[in-house]
Design an enzyme around this catalytic site. Structure first.
Site, short mmCIF file in Angstrom:
data_model
loop_
_atom_site.label_atom_id
_atom_site.label_comp_id
_atom_site.label_asym_id
_atom_site.label_seq_id
_atom_site.Cartn_x
_atom_site.Cartn_y
_atom_site.Cartn_z
N LYS A 1 0.87 -1.18 0.00
CA LYS A 1 0.00 0.00 0.00
C LYS A 1 0.90 1.22 0.00
O LYS A 1 1.71 1.41 0.91
CB LYS A 1 -0.89 -0.02 1.23
CG LYS A 1 -1.82 1.19 1.32
CD LYS A 1 -2.77 1.07 2.50
CE LYS A 1 -3.67 2.27 2.59
NZ LYS A 1 -4.60 2.16 3.74
N LYS B 1 -2.18 -1.51 -3.91
CA LYS B 1 -3.07 -0.36 -3.84
C LYS B 1 -2.26 0.92 -3.86
O LYS B 1 -1.28 1.01 -3.11
CB LYS B 1 -3.85 -0.48 -2.53
CG LYS B 1 -4.67 0.72 -2.16
CD LYS B 1 -5.23 0.53 -0.79
CE LYS B 1 -6.02 1.74 -0.41
NZ LYS B 1 -6.61 1.63 0.91
#
Ligand code: PBG
Length: 333
Positions: A200, A255
């Site tokens: 992330k 992400k």
């Protein structure tokens, strides 16, 4: 012999629609999609989110209708994100592991009303803390790792107890997957799946999400760069994924999605495990804004982004477009 033009004509397989269908390498179906949903503690049934046109914060009763709609469209799972009232926020975010809190209540209700819909819950403290960080902070505002992991374990267990089939730590603390896995094993939840937000990035594409859950305000001028990844790094993502898998993650997530397709491809190649991507709020906002201006064709560009995720190696896709896409796919011949 080198086979070349004219014996090889690359355009031959593009001449008819039927042959394009037969040789297509990646396909997008409803079964690839996950719909993120914001649930609010407020009474108002559905509240618009300014920077996410078309997406709403829904309340506890309306979310059941939403869940039913999502399930009936053939979307396998929903990802829940809480919008917590000011009075339930605190410095240590303790309402995150309250068994009677918003998310456990909603999980129990959905399990009862739409039992076959998969539920993914977000494990992180940001919606519950007065400072908007994903973890606990010390006097300097630094997010402390090991104490945060203890809190996240409580939160994950509370979601599993409520019936969430998948818990998804999105906090990027070190060692949290292993700690959550141990707790799930020892407390009798061996089949609860961990979807680890392994890579992330400290991305500016999260802004509309923070607007939606209220952490834009609580976070103020602070950032998450001491735990989320530097957008310049790729090898580090491989290390993160390797660790999460070793600690017991079942699925790993990259992400945001579109700016990080190189990472998706490398992770899939290297580990050959289920990989999900999250087309985040800023990616949604960007496409919607361009489409609203008629600068881009909404359906065409959205489908193109999603197929690019599949081509790169993604198995599941979290996108705010899921419901809309499921309808398009149903109507397609
Ligand atoms: C926080 C969390 C974020 C998102 C999912 N979980 C934002 C953040 O890290 O600040 C972003 C999702 C999106 O932008 O759509 N734990």
């Amino acid at each position: 012999m080198v086979i070349s033009y004219p014996s090889t004509r690359m355009r031959r397989l593009r001449t008819e629609d039927f042959i394009q269908k037969l040789v297509r390498e990646s396909e997008l179906t409803c079964a690839d999609l996950i719909q993120p949903v914001f649930v609010t503690e407020k009474d108002s049934m559905a509240e618009a989110i300014q920077s996410l046109p078309g997406i709403k914060r829904v309340n506890e009763s309306f979310v059941l209708e939403k869940a039913e709609e999502i399930y009936s469209l053939g979307i396998p799972a929903i990802a829940l994100f809480p919008v917590v009232e000011e009075k339930n926020k605190s410095k240590d975010g303790y309402s995150a592991w309250d068994a009677e809190g918003l998310i456990p209540r909603v999980v129990r209700a959905i399990r009862k009303h739409v039992p076959n819909l998969g539920i993914i819950t977000d494990v992180a403290l940001d919606p519950y803390t007065t400072h908007g960080q994903d973890g606990l902070i010390d006097d300097d505002g630094y997010v402390v790792n090991d104490e945060t992991v203890t809190a996240l374990v409580k939160q994950a267990l509370c979601h599993a107890e409520a019936g969430a089939q998948i818990v998804a730590p999105s906090d990027m603390m070190d060692g949290r997957v292993g700690a959550i896995r141990d707790a799930l094993e020892s407390k009798g939840y061996p089949n609860t799946k961990i979807l680890a937000y392994s890579a992330k990035y400290a991305s500016s594409f999260f802004k509309p999400f923070r607007d939606a859950v209220g952490s834009l305000k609580t976070l103020s001028k602070a950032n998450k760069r001491s735990y989320q990844m530097d957008p310049g790094n790729a090898n580090e993502a491989i290390r993160e994924v390797g660790l999460d898998l070793k600690e017991g993650a079942d699925i790993v997530m990259i992400k945001p999605a579109m700016p990080y397709l190189d990472i998706v491809q490398r992770v899939k190649k290297e580990f050959e495990v289920p990989v999900f991507v999250y087309q985040v709020s800023g990616e949604y906002a960007m496409l919607v804004a361009a489409a609203q201006n008629d600068w881009l064709d909404r359906q065409a560009v959205v489908l193109e982004t999603l197929i690019s995720f599949k081509r790169a190696g993604a198995d599941g896709i979290l996108t705010y477009f899921s419901e809309e896409v499921a309808i398009w796919l149903k109507n397609k011949k």
